[in-house]
Scaffold this motif. Structure first.
Motif, PDB file in Angstrom:
ATOM      1  N   SER A  45      39.586  64.507  43.105  1.00  0.00           N
ATOM      2  CA  SER A  45      38.874  63.631  44.167  1.00  0.00           C
ATOM      3  C   SER A  45      39.796  62.102  43.810  1.00  0.00           C
ATOM      4  N   ILE A  46      39.960  61.778  42.568  1.00  0.00           N
ATOM      5  CA  ILE A  46      40.768  60.589  42.282  1.00  0.00           C
ATOM      6  C   ILE A  46      42.211  60.760  42.609  1.00  0.00           C
ATOM      7  N   ALA A  47      42.899  61.885  41.780  1.00  0.00           N
ATOM      8  CA  ALA A  47      44.174  62.139  42.049  1.00  0.00           C
ATOM      9  C   ALA A  47      44.657  62.265  43.337  1.00  0.00           C
ATOM     10  N   TYR A  48      43.639  62.941  44.119  1.00  0.00           N
ATOM     11  CA  TYR A  48      44.069  63.109  45.580  1.00  0.00           C
ATOM     12  C   TYR A  48      44.257  61.802  46.534  1.00  0.00           C
ATOM     13  N   THR A  49      42.984  60.880  46.005  1.00  0.00           N
ATOM     14  CA  THR A  49      43.124  59.677  46.765  1.00  0.00           C
ATOM     15  C   THR A  49      44.146  58.636  46.374  1.00  0.00           C
ATOM     16  N   ASN A  50      44.495  58.616  44.962  1.00  0.00           N
ATOM     17  CA  ASN A  50      45.456  57.827  44.550  1.00  0.00           C
ATOM     18  C   ASN A  50      46.643  58.046  45.063  1.00  0.00           C
ATOM     19  N   GLU A  51      47.012  59.399  45.351  1.00  0.00           N
ATOM     20  CA  GLU A  51      48.175  59.976  45.643  1.00  0.00           C
ATOM     21  C   GLU A  51      48.452  59.714  47.446  1.00  0.00           C
ATOM     22  N   HIS A  52      47.375  60.393  48.104  1.00  0.00           N
ATOM     23  CA  HIS A  52      47.481  60.102  49.780  1.00  0.00           C
ATOM     24  C   HIS A  52      47.022  59.102  50.185  1.00  0.00           C
ATOM     25  N   PHE A  53      45.936  58.255  49.670  1.00  0.00           N
ATOM     26  CA  PHE A  53      45.356  57.056  50.165  1.00  0.00           C
ATOM     27  C   PHE A  53      45.452  55.765  49.232  1.00  0.00           C
ATOM     28  N   PRO A  54      46.804  55.445  48.714  1.00  0.00           N
ATOM     29  CA  PRO A  54      46.913  54.305  47.776  1.00  0.00           C
ATOM     30  C   PRO A  54      46.319  53.022  47.842  1.00  0.00           C
ATOM     31  N   GLN A  55      46.015  53.003  49.268  1.00  0.00           N
ATOM     32  CA  GLN A  55      45.295  51.711  49.831  1.00  0.00           C
ATOM     33  C   GLN A  55      43.939  51.564  49.420  1.00  0.00           C
ATOM     34  N   THR A  56      43.273  52.909  49.021  1.00  0.00           N
ATOM     35  CA  THR A  56      41.761  52.901  48.757  1.00  0.00           C
ATOM     36  C   THR A  56      41.582  52.664  47.573  1.00  0.00           C
ATOM     37  N   GLU A  57      40.807  51.938  47.034  1.00  0.00           N
ATOM     38  CA  GLU A  57      40.437  51.453  45.865  1.00  0.00           C
ATOM     39  C   GLU A  57      39.383  52.594  45.232  1.00  0.00           C
ATOM     40  N   CYS A  58      39.712  52.756  44.166  1.00  0.00           N
ATOM     41  CA  CYS A  58      39.045  54.136  43.256  1.00  0.00           C
ATOM     42  C   CYS A  58      38.297  53.139  42.273  1.00  0.00           C
ATOM     43  N   ILE A  59      37.086  53.686  41.965  1.00  0.00           N
ATOM     44  CA  ILE A  59      36.289  53.325  40.895  1.00  0.00           C
ATOM     45  C   ILE A  59      35.752  54.549  40.117  1.00  0.00           C
ATOM     46  N   SER A  60      35.866  55.000  38.973  1.00  0.00           N
ATOM     47  CA  SER A  60      35.623  56.205  38.436  1.00  0.00           C
ATOM     48  C   SER A  60      34.365  55.889  37.330  1.00  0.00           C
ATOM     49  N   LEU A  61      33.205  56.792  37.727  1.00  0.00           N
ATOM     50  CA  LEU A  61      32.193  56.536  36.780  1.00  0.00           C
ATOM     51  C   LEU A  61      32.247  57.625  35.655  1.00  0.00           C
ATOM     52  N   ASP A  62      31.758  57.453  34.661  1.00  0.00           N
ATOM     53  CA  ASP A  62      31.800  58.548  33.387  1.00  0.00           C
ATOM     54  C   ASP A  62      30.860  59.716  33.855  1.00  0.00           C
TER      55      ASP A  62
END
Length: 73
Positions: A45-62
């Motif tokens: 999920s995070i890798a896909y979002t960062n690669e394809h939608f870099p304008q979307t801020e991602c916050i990762s919870l543990d």
């Protein structure tokens, strides 16, 4: 400053992110910021979002804290 913030809680939802985030890009209203809050997903999920939608801020919870916690983060 944006007028609207779109918060997307996510848990192993990589299969749904392309359709979800692409549809947001197609909106006629554009004064918004998108935040994906990931509840400890084990998929891409995070890798896909960062690669394809870099304008979307991602916050990762543990870990998976659930919907309400993710939205409030």
């Amino acid at each position: 400053m944006h007028k609207v913030t779109v918060i997307i809680p996510n848990y192993n939802g990589a299969a749904f992110l392309e359709q979800c985030l692409s549809s947001l890009e197609k909106q006629s209203f554009s004064d918004f910021h998108t935040i994906l809050v990931d509840n400890g997903s084990t998929d891409s999920s995070i890798a896909y979002t960062n690669e394809h939608f870099p304008q979307t801020e991602c916050i990762s919870l543990d870990k998976n804290y659930g919907f309400a916690y993710a939205v409030n983060v």
